[in-house]
Design a protein around this motif. Structure first.
Motif, PDB file in Angstrom:
ATOM      1  N   ALA A  50       0.822  -1.212   0.000  1.00 55.36           N
ATOM      2  CA  ALA A  50       0.000   0.000   0.000  1.00 55.36           C
ATOM      3  C   ALA A  50       0.856   1.262   0.000  1.00 55.36           C
ATOM      4  O   ALA A  50       0.317   2.359  -0.116  1.00 55.36           O
ATOM      5  N   GLY A  51       2.167   1.112   0.140  1.00 55.99           N
ATOM      6  CA  GLY A  51       3.031   2.283   0.104  1.00 55.99           C
ATOM      7  C   GLY A  51       3.162   2.984   1.433  1.00 55.99           C
ATOM      8  O   GLY A  51       3.676   4.089   1.501  1.00 55.99           O
ATOM      9  N   MET A  52       2.679   2.365   2.495  1.00 56.92           N
ATOM     10  CA  MET A  52       2.825   3.001   3.801  1.00 56.92           C
ATOM     11  C   MET A  52       4.171   2.688   4.417  1.00 56.92           C
ATOM     12  O   MET A  52       4.615   3.385   5.326  1.00 56.92           O
ATOM     13  N   LEU A  53       4.790   1.642   3.952  1.00 60.41           N
ATOM     14  CA  LEU A  53       6.159   1.335   4.354  1.00 60.41           C
ATOM     15  C   LEU A  53       6.984   1.216   3.082  1.00 60.41           C
ATOM     16  O   LEU A  53       6.486   0.727   2.065  1.00 60.41           O
TER      17      LEU A  53
ATOM     18  N   ARG B 169       3.774  11.070   6.624  1.00 62.93           N
ATOM     19  CA  ARG B 169       4.198   9.767   6.089  1.00 62.93           C
ATOM     20  C   ARG B 169       5.012   9.003   7.137  1.00 62.93           C
ATOM     21  O   ARG B 169       4.873   7.786   7.275  1.00 62.93           O
TER      22      ARG B 169
ATOM     23  N   ARG C 190      17.513   6.617   3.805  1.00 61.34           N
ATOM     24  CA  ARG C 190      17.322   5.782   4.973  1.00 61.34           C
ATOM     25  C   ARG C 190      18.585   5.037   5.373  1.00 61.34           C
ATOM     26  O   ARG C 190      18.556   3.844   5.700  1.00 61.34           O
TER      27      ARG C 190
ATOM     28  N   VAL D 259       2.621   7.592   9.778  1.00 57.01           N
ATOM     29  CA  VAL D 259       1.807   6.446   9.371  1.00 57.01           C
ATOM     30  C   VAL D 259       2.636   5.165   9.315  1.00 57.01           C
ATOM     31  O   VAL D 259       2.116   4.061   9.378  1.00 57.01           O
ATOM     32  N   GLU D 260       3.980   5.311   9.241  1.00 54.91           N
ATOM     33  CA  GLU D 260       4.830   4.121   9.101  1.00 54.91           C
ATOM     34  C   GLU D 260       4.767   3.160  10.285  1.00 54.91           C
ATOM     35  O   GLU D 260       5.266   2.050  10.182  1.00 54.91           O
TER      36      GLU D 260
ATOM     37  N   LEU E  32      -3.389   8.949   2.860  1.00 59.59           N
ATOM     38  CA  LEU E  32      -2.156   8.609   2.173  1.00 59.59           C
ATOM     39  C   LEU E  32      -2.433   7.939   0.834  1.00 59.59           C
ATOM     40  O   LEU E  32      -1.725   8.147  -0.144  1.00 59.59           O
ATOM     41  N   LEU E  33      -3.485   7.118   0.798  1.00 66.76           N
ATOM     42  CA  LEU E  33      -3.763   6.359  -0.414  1.00 66.76           C
ATOM     43  C   LEU E  33      -4.732   7.082  -1.343  1.00 66.76           C
ATOM     44  O   LEU E  33      -5.041   6.585  -2.416  1.00 66.76           O
TER      45      LEU E  33
END
Lengths: 212, 247, 254, 156
Positions: free
Chosen positions: A58-61, B242, C90, B245-246, B109-110
């Motif tokens: 989902a692109g959150m990580l 962002r 990172r 939310v990680e 986010l999505l």
């Protein structure tokens, strides 16, 4: 500009996808693809990285290693956002607002599926009577159904469902299966996690097994 | 067993095209504004708390300093400025917290809309619901503290420039601290030092107006900072969200 | 993902065990050089340099104050740059370095504020004034504290490092304000003395300038030595369970 | 144009626009000079606050103007910017750097054409030199051999 998905390219594919937290591998490397009409069931014990996998997709990580592609092109916010619908542990809705207000807001962000309306999707998940009640007055199972209603309302074609069966009774589980089947019948695809307690209805569904 | 498979709303799900997205941007901001206003209205009791706080603190000053109208009038501008800044602080801390906790931020986010734009919209909604009422009661508080009438418009103008700047800064800090487990009064502690220059310029304008001097220069500095912050703060805010939310 | 854009040596140095060994080898030399420079600089500044025509001996505090002030800005810039690397690529090492910069920078900022205040009392006639230079330097100090506080507020230290790095990047707007405050606004604080582009045209006598430059070199060397040491410790605690740390422990305990 | 580039372009343009506007506003504000202090000329022109409002007066202590009132801590002197003079009176301990020719910032109010200071601060310029050099420069300046700029960045 963005062409609709080519039939040859999978909607979503992962190549050597792996994620590690503090250099401890969480899952992977994995190779899989999700084509239109396909459901993939991600199985594994608690802590095997199912949720992490879905959050990476989902692109959150950020993916630690490997690559994610949408329609054969490398994943980016543009290729992902709006078409991926995410239903996670957290409902993603405000409990002080009613289902109608929450769904209308999300439809404002994502757009709306042709022909779908807040009332019709709430009816489809069987809790239309709760349309204007604040979510905090709903039971856990009913809240989950509002989450499912969101999937029907918003136009994304890739569903990432993290433990969609949690908190649902037998009818609710059947409902999830029916919704996924209908979604896949219309060209969508779904990636579903389950810790294995629920038998997925579709015998043709592919499985990814993650080891803890 | 699977019940009869019904088609979902007779339609195929299609990813939105770019054109649909850009036309949807305004609609998305409007939807977010409407949602935040609804929430604010539902919790309107909470919105009165900063107002009440400001009125009580302003009422304490005559007691603490003695009711010398001349002394009060001289310090009123600066006192009101500080009261507004302090009254704003508690609400800033929780600007994104509930959205992070209930997963709404994941949906942001999505969404096909730029996250920075949603953050900016949230800032606007926050300012309109929690800060604007404070500015509206300023004439009342001014009267309470014997603020000279000629200073009042300058105070209002100063607040109209300074408070959005503080909310923008606060939004970035609030987003940064949203992912932290133990944030406590961290946002206030981080914001107050950054608010010092803002307060200095705002107080400069008020002091100048009070002594009949031109007050345009400090206001112009505030405006310059505000213009920069309107563009840069939402971008920083988006990056911070962002990270939040990680988790 | 985009790590491949980094040059090869950065990859090599970015690996914690390599850095640990490299920093461990380099650090004693840096410390020695810093001590030598500080000794020469202090001797030159406190003994050899003549008294000032107006301030007498009181001006000698600049040999501490000015290098500290430069360090407070330089370290912030280092923190912001490594913070940017931490956010974009990172890299764990960059996160560690950025976060370990903050306490050192805060210390130098505090020294700057304290020595300035000590000097300001007899010379200006006040400990403190809310001029642009002093205020922006104070904001710099609070920015350092904010970075430290935010970093420590996270349970997941790597996420905390990224959030704090972002705060450091946001705060970078303060750096030009500190530096140009004496130019942009009419303040009590004097303008710059040292003209870096034309050192010989600086408004300070050469006999006073050279100890100042040597002290500046000493503080830089001290900072590099300190950051290498702190980053080593930071990496050890972050990588506690790793094989290389285990083998390190067994090696040293043998 | 692909959407990523388009968005980057929009963001870049927005930032550039904001920087341009902010720069314009700053230049405008700089022309208005955020007054940490007022010069004697500005005070004479009536630009400084009147009516008992305190402000900062900055300038140079005029040669031969410093008089200590015997038996008290009160000092009278004149602040000048080489164009206008303002008489100042101050009661209290003066900073070390306070002397004739020193640039000074005083805080106080105008009372009957005289500036009553509550605080006197000495502004140090950015020049450091040994006494011998200072004497040599002073001597040279008297003989008009060295232009004023060579003295260093010591703007008041």
């Amino acid at each position: 500009m963005t062409t609709p998905f080519a039939p040859s390219a999978p909607l979503l594919s992962a190549h050597r996808l792996a994620y590690s937290r503090d250099d401890e591998p969480v899952f992977g490397p994995l190779d899989f693809s999700l084509r239109p009409g396909e459901t993939v069931l991600v199985e594994g014990d608690n802590g095997s990285g199912k949720t992490t996998l879905l959050r990476v997709l989902a692109g959150m990580l950020p993916p630690g290693e490997g690559e994610i592609r949408f329609d054969g092109r490398p994943a980016s916010r543009d290729s992902r956002n709006g078409r991926v619908l995410w239903l996670g542990h957290r409902l993603g809705m405000n409990e002080s607002l009613s289902a109608r207000e929450n769904l209308d807001f999300l439809a404002g962000l994502y757009g709306q599926r042709d022909g779908a309306s807040t009332a019709s999707v709430m009816e489809r998940v069987g809790i239309e009577a709760w349309l204007d009640e604040p979510l905090r007055t709903l039971s856990a199972g009913q809240k989950k159904r509002v989450g499912l209603a969101r999937l029907l309302l918003l136009p994304g074609d890739i569903w990432l469902l993290d433990e969609p069966y949690a908190n649902l009774d037998r009818h609710g589980i059947d409902l999830v299966n029916a919704l996924i089947a209908a979604h896949c019948n219309t060209g969508g695809a779904a990636l579903v996690t389950s810790h294995g307690a629920v038998r997925f209805a579709d015998p043709n569904a592919r499985h990814i097994h993650l080891d803890a | 067993m699977v019940t009869a498979v019904q088609p979902i709303a007779n339609s195929t799900p299609v990813a939105p095209t770019t054109d649909q997205r850009s036309s949807g941007t305004l609609r998305a901001c409007a939807a977010l504004l409407r949602r935040d206003f609804t929430l604010a209205w539902r919790r309107r009791g909470e919105l009165f708390l900063p107002l009440l706080y400001a009125v009580i603190v302003a009422a304490l000053f005559p007691f603490a300093l003695g009711p010398d109208p001349e002394l009060l009038g001289r310090i009123a501008g600066g006192v009101l400025l500080v009261i507004v800044v302090l009254a704003m602080l508690p609400a800033l801390e929780s600007m994104f917290r509930s959205d992070l906790e209930d997963g709404t931020l994941e949906q942001w986010l999505l969404a096909p809309q730029p996250l920075a734009l949603l953050a900016l919209t949230r800032v606007i909604a926050h300012w309109l619901t929690t800060v604007l009422p404070l500015i509206i009661v300023m004439p009342l508080l001014g009267a309470l503290l014997n603020l000279p009438v000629k200073v009042l418009p300058v105070l209002m103008l100063t607040l109209l420039l300074a408070t959005p700047l503080l909310v923008l800064l606060g939004a970035v800090l609030s987003a940064l601290a949203a992912g932290a487990r133990r944030s406590g009064i961290l946002v206030a502690l981080m914001l107050l030092p950054l608010a010092v220059p803002v307060v200095i310029f705002a107080a400069g304008a008020i002091a100048a107006a009070q002594s009949g001097m031109p007050y345009v220069a400090p206001l112009t500095w505030l405006a310059a900072a505000l213009v920069l912050a309107i563009v840069l703060a939402p971008l920083a805010c988006a990056a911070a969200l962002r990270i939040a939310v990680e988790a | 993902m985009s790590r491949s854009y980094l040059p090869h040596w950065m990859h090599w140095l970015g690996s914690p065990p390599n850095f640990y060994r490299f920093a461990g080898a380099l650090r004693p030399w840096l410390i020695a050089a810093a001590l030598v420079c500080a000794a020469i600089g202090l001797y030159g500044g406190l003994v050899l340099a003549p008294p000032d025509f107006r301030q007498g001996d009181a001006y000698r505090i600049i040999f501490i104050h000015v290098p500290s002030a430069w360090m407070s800005l330089f370290i912030y810039a280092c923190m912001a740059v490594t913070g940017l690397v931490a956010l974009v690529w990172r890299v764990k090492l960059a996160e560690v370095i950025a976060m370990e910069c903050a306490p050192i920078g805060a210390a130098f900022t505090l020294i700057t504020l304290a020595t300035g205040s000590l000097w300001g009392r007899p010379m200006w006639g006040t400990w403190w004034t809310w001029g642009a230079r002093l205020t922006s330097e104070l904001v710099l100090f609070f920015l350092y504290l904010g970075v430290i506080g935010l970093y420590n507020a996270f349970e997941d230290r790597r996420r905390g490092a990224r959030a704090a790095s972002l705060l450091a990047l946001v705060g970078i707007v303060n750096l030009p304000i500190v530096h140009y405050s004496v130019v942009w606004w009419n303040t009590l604080h004097q303008g710059s003395t040292v003209d870096w582009l034309h050192l010989s045209q600086s408004s300070i006598a050469p006999s006073m300038l050279w100890p100042l430059l040597v002290m500046t070199l000493a503080t830089h060397l001290y900072f590099f030595a300190s950051i290498l040491g702190r980053a080593r410790t930071g990496l050890l605690s972050l990588e506690g369970g790793k094989q290389w740390v285990r083998s390190l422990v067994t090696e040293t305990s043998r | 144009m692909n959407p990523v580039r388009k968005r980057r372009l929009i963001v870049t343009l927005l930032i550039l626009g904001a920087v341009a506007i902010a720069t314009g506003l700053s230049v405008f504000a700089l022309q208005r000079n955020m007054t940490y202090l007022y010069s004697p000329t500005e005070v004479d022109a009536g630009k400084a606050p009147t009516g008992g409002h305190p402000f900062r007066l900055g300038g140079i202590v005029k040669e031969g103007s410093v008089h200590h009132v015997p038996g008290t801590l009160t000092t009278d002197f004149v602040i000048t910017d080489r164009f206008q003079n303002i008489p100042v009176t101050y009661t209290g301990i003066l900073p070390d750097l306070f002397r004739v020719g020193q640039s000074t910032i005083t805080t106080g109010t105008m009372v009957d054409g005289k500036f009553v200071a509550t605080k006197v601060l000495a502004k140090h310029d950015a020049t450091y030199m040994p006494p011998q050099v200072a004497q040599a420069i002073a001597k040279a300046k008297e003989e008009n051999r060295i232009p004023k700029t060579a003295q260093g960045g010591g703007a008041p």
